[in-house]
Design a protein around this motif. Structure first.
Motif, PDB file in Angstrom:
ATOM      1  N   LEU A 112      -8.404  11.081 -15.738  1.00  0.00           N
ATOM      2  CA  LEU A 112      -7.538  12.164 -15.261  1.00  0.00           C
ATOM      3  C   LEU A 112      -7.520  12.239 -13.745  1.00  0.00           C
ATOM      4  CD1 LEU A 112      -5.790  14.667 -15.873  1.00  0.00           C
ATOM      5  CD2 LEU A 112      -7.905  15.988 -15.847  1.00  0.00           C
ATOM      6  N   LYS A 113      -8.665  12.270 -13.138  1.00  0.00           N
ATOM      7  CA  LYS A 113      -8.751  12.453 -11.682  1.00  0.00           C
ATOM      8  C   LYS A 113      -8.238  11.237 -10.917  1.00  0.00           C
ATOM      9  CE  LYS A 113     -11.198  16.370 -11.928  1.00  0.00           C
ATOM     10  NZ  LYS A 113     -10.691  17.651 -11.580  1.00  0.00           N
ATOM     11  N   GLY A 114      -8.314  10.059 -11.511  1.00  0.00           N
ATOM     12  CA  GLY A 114      -7.846   8.855 -10.831  1.00  0.00           C
ATOM     13  C   GLY A 114      -6.346   8.780 -10.669  1.00  0.00           C
ATOM     14  N   LEU A 115      -5.606   9.573 -11.416  1.00  0.00           N
ATOM     15  CA  LEU A 115      -4.141   9.577 -11.324  1.00  0.00           C
ATOM     16  C   LEU A 115      -3.611  10.648 -10.386  1.00  0.00           C
ATOM     17  CD1 LEU A 115      -3.255   9.086 -15.098  1.00  0.00           C
ATOM     18  CD2 LEU A 115      -3.036   7.399 -13.257  1.00  0.00           C
ATOM     19  N   THR A 116      -4.446  11.568  -9.976  1.00  0.00           N
ATOM     20  CA  THR A 116      -4.005  12.722  -9.199  1.00  0.00           C
ATOM     21  C   THR A 116      -4.226  12.501  -7.709  1.00  0.00           C
ATOM     22  OG1 THR A 116      -6.159  13.800  -9.270  1.00  0.00           O
ATOM     23  CG2 THR A 116      -4.682  14.236 -11.115  1.00  0.00           C
ATOM     24  N   PRO A 117      -3.662  13.403  -6.881  1.00  0.00           N
ATOM     25  CA  PRO A 117      -3.918  13.289  -5.437  1.00  0.00           C
ATOM     26  C   PRO A 117      -5.301  13.803  -5.032  1.00  0.00           C
ATOM     27  CG  PRO A 117      -2.396  15.100  -5.859  1.00  0.00           C
ATOM     28  CD  PRO A 117      -2.637  14.406  -7.179  1.00  0.00           C
ATOM     29  N   ILE A 118      -6.107  14.222  -5.994  1.00  0.00           N
ATOM     30  CA  ILE A 118      -7.473  14.653  -5.700  1.00  0.00           C
ATOM     31  C   ILE A 118      -8.224  13.457  -5.115  1.00  0.00           C
ATOM     32  CG2 ILE A 118      -9.658  15.340  -6.761  1.00  0.00           C
ATOM     33  CD1 ILE A 118      -7.980  16.943  -8.783  1.00  0.00           C
ATOM     34  N   PRO A 119      -8.938  13.651  -4.011  1.00  0.00           N
ATOM     35  CA  PRO A 119      -9.664  12.510  -3.420  1.00  0.00           C
ATOM     36  C   PRO A 119     -10.589  11.839  -4.438  1.00  0.00           C
ATOM     37  CG  PRO A 119      -9.648  14.365  -1.908  1.00  0.00           C
ATOM     38  CD  PRO A 119      -9.078  14.865  -3.211  1.00  0.00           C
ATOM     39  N   PHE A 120     -10.290  10.589  -4.742  1.00  0.00           N
ATOM     40  CA  PHE A 120     -11.013   9.856  -5.779  1.00  0.00           C
ATOM     41  C   PHE A 120     -12.469   9.627  -5.404  1.00  0.00           C
ATOM     42  CE2 PHE A 120     -11.666   5.909  -8.417  1.00  0.00           C
ATOM     43  CZ  PHE A 120     -11.607   6.558  -9.627  1.00  0.00           C
ATOM     44  N   LYS A 121     -12.743   9.602  -4.111  1.00  0.00           N
ATOM     45  CA  LYS A 121     -14.115   9.344  -3.671  1.00  0.00           C
ATOM     46  C   LYS A 121     -15.083  10.395  -4.188  1.00  0.00           C
ATOM     47  CE  LYS A 121     -11.968   9.717   0.064  1.00  0.00           C
ATOM     48  NZ  LYS A 121     -10.850   9.784  -0.786  1.00  0.00           N
ATOM     49  N   LEU A 122     -14.622  11.634  -4.378  1.00  0.00           N
ATOM     50  CA  LEU A 122     -15.514  12.666  -4.923  1.00  0.00           C
ATOM     51  C   LEU A 122     -15.883  12.349  -6.373  1.00  0.00           C
ATOM     52  CD1 LEU A 122     -13.973  15.882  -3.371  1.00  0.00           C
ATOM     53  CD2 LEU A 122     -16.025  14.660  -2.665  1.00  0.00           C
ATOM     54  N   VAL A 123     -14.950  11.781  -7.105  1.00  0.00           N
ATOM     55  CA  VAL A 123     -15.226  11.383  -8.488  1.00  0.00           C
ATOM     56  C   VAL A 123     -16.230  10.238  -8.511  1.00  0.00           C
ATOM     57  CG1 VAL A 123     -14.215  10.432 -10.597  1.00  0.00           C
ATOM     58  CG2 VAL A 123     -12.969  12.168  -9.291  1.00  0.00           C
ATOM     59  N   THR A 124     -16.039   9.259  -7.631  1.00  0.00           N
ATOM     60  CA  THR A 124     -16.934   8.100  -7.642  1.00  0.00           C
ATOM     61  C   THR A 124     -18.346   8.492  -7.216  1.00  0.00           C
ATOM     62  OG1 THR A 124     -16.393   7.356  -5.386  1.00  0.00           O
ATOM     63  CG2 THR A 124     -14.991   6.553  -7.176  1.00  0.00           C
ATOM     64  N   LEU A 125     -18.438   9.337  -6.194  1.00  0.00           N
ATOM     65  CA  LEU A 125     -19.756   9.792  -5.744  1.00  0.00           C
ATOM     66  C   LEU A 125     -20.447  10.626  -6.819  1.00  0.00           C
ATOM     67  CD1 LEU A 125     -18.795  10.807  -2.094  1.00  0.00           C
ATOM     68  CD2 LEU A 125     -20.158   8.818  -2.768  1.00  0.00           C
ATOM     69  N   ALA A 126     -19.686  11.514  -7.476  1.00  0.00           N
ATOM     70  CA  ALA A 126     -20.259  12.361  -8.532  1.00  0.00           C
ATOM     71  C   ALA A 126     -20.699  11.525  -9.725  1.00  0.00           C
ATOM     72  CB  ALA A 126     -19.257  13.419  -8.971  1.00  0.00           C
ATOM     73  N   ALA A 127     -19.921  10.506 -10.074  1.00  0.00           N
ATOM     74  CA  ALA A 127     -20.308   9.639 -11.195  1.00  0.00           C
ATOM     75  C   ALA A 127     -21.624   8.941 -10.899  1.00  0.00           C
ATOM     76  CB  ALA A 127     -19.209   8.614 -11.476  1.00  0.00           C
ATOM     77  N   GLY A 128     -21.790   8.481  -9.673  1.00  0.00           N
ATOM     78  CA  GLY A 128     -23.050   7.852  -9.298  1.00  0.00           C
ATOM     79  C   GLY A 128     -24.201   8.850  -9.284  1.00  0.00           C
ATOM     80  N   ALA A 129     -23.938  10.042  -8.718  1.00  0.00           N
ATOM     81  CA  ALA A 129     -24.982  11.071  -8.663  1.00  0.00           C
ATOM     82  C   ALA A 129     -25.405  11.500 -10.063  1.00  0.00           C
ATOM     83  CB  ALA A 129     -24.485  12.279  -7.870  1.00  0.00           C
ATOM     84  N   ALA A 130     -24.462  11.481 -11.011  1.00  0.00           N
ATOM     85  CA  ALA A 130     -24.780  11.833 -12.401  1.00  0.00           C
ATOM     86  C   ALA A 130     -25.365  10.644 -13.161  1.00  0.00           C
ATOM     87  CB  ALA A 130     -23.522  12.332 -13.113  1.00  0.00           C
ATOM     88  N   HIS A 131     -25.436   9.488 -12.511  1.00  0.00           N
ATOM     89  CA  HIS A 131     -25.879   8.241 -13.132  1.00  0.00           C
ATOM     90  C   HIS A 131     -25.084   7.967 -14.412  1.00  0.00           C
ATOM     91  CE1 HIS A 131     -29.088   7.416 -10.301  1.00  0.00           C
ATOM     92  NE2 HIS A 131     -29.296   8.719 -10.285  1.00  0.00           N
ATOM     93  N   PHE A 132     -23.761   8.208 -14.311  1.00  0.00           N
ATOM     94  CA  PHE A 132     -22.856   7.901 -15.413  1.00  0.00           C
ATOM     95  C   PHE A 132     -22.882   6.399 -15.633  1.00  0.00           C
ATOM     96  CE2 PHE A 132     -18.653   7.132 -17.259  1.00  0.00           C
ATOM     97  CZ  PHE A 132     -18.690   8.026 -18.308  1.00  0.00           C
ATOM     98  N   ALA A 133     -22.806   5.958 -16.875  1.00  0.00           N
ATOM     99  CA  ALA A 133     -22.902   4.531 -17.217  1.00  0.00           C
ATOM    100  C   ALA A 133     -21.901   3.713 -16.406  1.00  0.00           C
ATOM    101  CB  ALA A 133     -22.670   4.341 -18.705  1.00  0.00           C
ATOM    102  N   LEU A 134     -22.383   2.665 -15.770  1.00  0.00           N
ATOM    103  CA  LEU A 134     -21.589   1.898 -14.819  1.00  0.00           C
ATOM    104  C   LEU A 134     -20.409   1.155 -15.460  1.00  0.00           C
ATOM    105  CD1 LEU A 134     -21.219   1.170 -11.881  1.00  0.00           C
ATOM    106  CD2 LEU A 134     -22.834  -0.705 -12.192  1.00  0.00           C
ATOM    107  N   LEU A 135     -20.620   0.478 -16.592  1.00  0.00           N
ATOM    108  CA  LEU A 135     -19.525  -0.305 -17.186  1.00  0.00           C
ATOM    109  C   LEU A 135     -18.364   0.569 -17.665  1.00  0.00           C
ATOM    110  CD1 LEU A 135     -21.405  -3.212 -18.986  1.00  0.00           C
ATOM    111  CD2 LEU A 135     -20.134  -3.253 -16.838  1.00  0.00           C
TER     112      LEU A 135
END
Length: 192
Positions: A112-135
């Motif tokens: 969802l967030k990757g399609l919007t004008p929301i800065p994607f970098k916040l999603v990528t940083l949060a995914a890493g901080a949450a240790h979301f599965a990489l693959l």
């Protein structure tokens, strides 16, 4: 003023090293840079419609590589590098919310967030901080960023001449719309 800047961007988009810059901006946009890569992709496709798919693929590859860098920053360098980036966007609360939402919604957040004008970098940083599965993270990034860039490239390739004429005739309005979307995206990150 805007028309001369637009013409300069069109000339740069057709330049020899433009594809390297497109990759670099797509990489940076997904990890730390505040300006959407669409502002570079659009003139490049308009300047070379025959390379629309190649440019969309290059943009997607750069964005996914940047998303991986953002994930790594969030996972391993949160306090030293990622938090200053998040603070720049006033997104501390959003980072915490996204981290919790990854537990509940997982891949859907990225899609969802990757399609919007929301800065994607916040999603990528949060995914890493949450240790979301990489693959699954990378697969979702390929899908969502690819969809965004291939859709834009396809529309510009198909409707290129009328869109280019529209942009040139209403450049101030178009730029105002783009900057409004950027501001709305940053505000959405803060309040959503």
């Amino acid at each position: 003023m805007f028309l001369s800047m637009y013409r300069r961007m069109m000339a740069l988009a057709a330049a020899r090293h433009a594809r390297l810059w497109l990759f670099a901006v797509a990489f940076a946009e997904a990890s730390f840079f505040p300006v959407p890569v669409d502002l570079m992709l659009a003139p490049m496709v308009l300047a070379r419609r025959d390379r629309a798919w190649e440019l969309a693929a290059l943009c997607t590859a750069g964005s996914v590589a940047g998303a991986l860098a953002g994930w790594l920053l969030g996972a391993f360098l949160l306090a030293h590098i990622a938090l200053p980036i998040v603070r720049f966007y006033h997104g501390e609360a959003t980072l915490v919310q996204l981290q919790h939402r990854f537990d509940e919604y997982g891949v859907a957040i990225i899609l969802l967030k990757g399609l919007t004008p929301i800065p994607f970098k916040l999603v990528t940083l949060a995914a890493g901080a949450a240790h979301f599965a990489l693959l699954p993270f990378l697969a979702a990034c390929v899908v969502t960023r690819g969809a965004r860039f291939f859709l834009l490239a396809g529309l510009l390739r198909h409707f290129g001449a009328p869109i280019q004429t529209f942009i040139e005739e209403r450049l101030t309005l178009v730029l105002l719309g783009v900057f409004t979307l950027i501001i709305l995206g940053i505000l959405a990150v803060r309040y959503i």
